[in-house]
Design an enzyme around this catalytic site. Sequence first.
Site, PDB file in Angstrom:
ATOM      1  N   GLY A   1       0.830  -1.193   0.000  1.00 42.13           N
ATOM      2  CA  GLY A   1       0.000   0.000   0.000  1.00 42.13           C
ATOM      3  C   GLY A   1       0.865   1.244   0.000  1.00 42.13           C
ATOM      4  O   GLY A   1       2.023   1.220   0.436  1.00 42.13           O
ATOM      5  N   CYS A   2       0.311   2.354  -0.466  1.00 35.92           N
ATOM      6  CA  CYS A   2       1.118   3.580  -0.597  1.00 35.92           C
ATOM      7  C   CYS A   2       1.531   4.134   0.767  1.00 35.92           C
ATOM      8  O   CYS A   2       2.703   4.443   0.984  1.00 35.92           O
ATOM      9  CB  CYS A   2       0.362   4.620  -1.423  1.00 35.92           C
ATOM     10  SG  CYS A   2      -1.294   5.029  -0.818  1.00 35.92           S
ATOM     11  N   HIS A   3       0.564   4.275   1.692  1.00 37.24           N
ATOM     12  CA  HIS A   3       0.911   4.765   3.031  1.00 37.24           C
ATOM     13  C   HIS A   3       1.900   3.818   3.704  1.00 37.24           C
ATOM     14  O   HIS A   3       2.860   4.244   4.344  1.00 37.24           O
ATOM     15  CB  HIS A   3      -0.342   4.884   3.901  1.00 37.24           C
ATOM     16  CG  HIS A   3      -1.359   5.866   3.419  1.00 37.24           C
ATOM     17  ND1 HIS A   3      -1.146   7.229   3.420  1.00 37.24           N
ATOM     18  CD2 HIS A   3      -2.611   5.676   2.933  1.00 37.24           C
ATOM     19  CE1 HIS A   3      -2.226   7.847   2.947  1.00 37.24           C
ATOM     20  NE2 HIS A   3      -3.121   6.925   2.639  1.00 37.24           N
TER      21      HIS A   3
END
Length: 315
Positions: free
Chosen positions: A115-117
Amino acid sequence: MKPKIFIDGREGTTGLQIDARLRAREDIELLSIPEELRKDKAARRELLNVADLVFLCLPDEAAREAVSLIENPHTKVIDASTAHRTAPGWVYGFPELCAARRGEIRQATRVANPGCHATGFLAMVAPLVQMGVLSPEEVITCYSLTGYSGGGKPMIAAYEAADRPLALSAPRMYGLGLSHKHIPEMMAQSGLSAKPLFSPIVDDYYAGMAVTILLHGGQLINAPTSEDLRDMLAAYYQGERFVTVASFNSEKMLLTSGFVETNAHVGTNDLEILVFGNGDQTLITARLDNLGKGASGAAVQNMNLMLGLAESAGL
């Protein structure tokens, strides 16, 4: 023979970005499905089993279903959804995360794209836990500012609508129940046993993100200073192409503007770590493109490794 690649869910934001990164390449063959058949299970099953490697750019349940349709033992899968990020038998696709990870991805048939976060969080926290600077029991406070493209087509449409509400012109906190879907992978891949306090924020710009943690001396083992932390992270990522660590208290930012822009690496697969502090109190930020190293760029990097191609090809 060129490896055959199929993007299941190409019409989504991540799928379109992966497609754009692969279109110009001559070392792969990109398979496509007719528009009228893109939700036809039989047609998808055929392509899923013909392909050498499949990208799944689908909602979680649809991604699980797609995996169940694959009967060819030689088909490799990169899942961009949340479905398999903590699943047994899947390799977490962050090549720079630890010394063995790049080799694990090269040998894998099933890779879960981060995931990006989580990518920004792990880039900072995982090394500090591995190096014995942070205890796994430490509760880490993190906030993450991101562009609205991370919300996919519905959020993009809402932000770009001519009659959008005034509220969309300001930063908006979300995940207020403190149970964001990226937290399980943050814990599993960082080695933390304590759940981090994580606050994501979406703002009125298209792409780019800055993930930030705040640390003080009482949280750290053996009392490293802010500058020590920067040097440890720089040594950890020495020689990496896509993950870099800026100089301590980066003069370029402190002397020119005093600001850290979140969109500095848009259009790239780069992740930059910045460390600021006064010795006892430290701010560490990871800047990346939420659609690049936070999604499609990372997926292409993983594909290159899994197929034995140059890791930076197309990036």
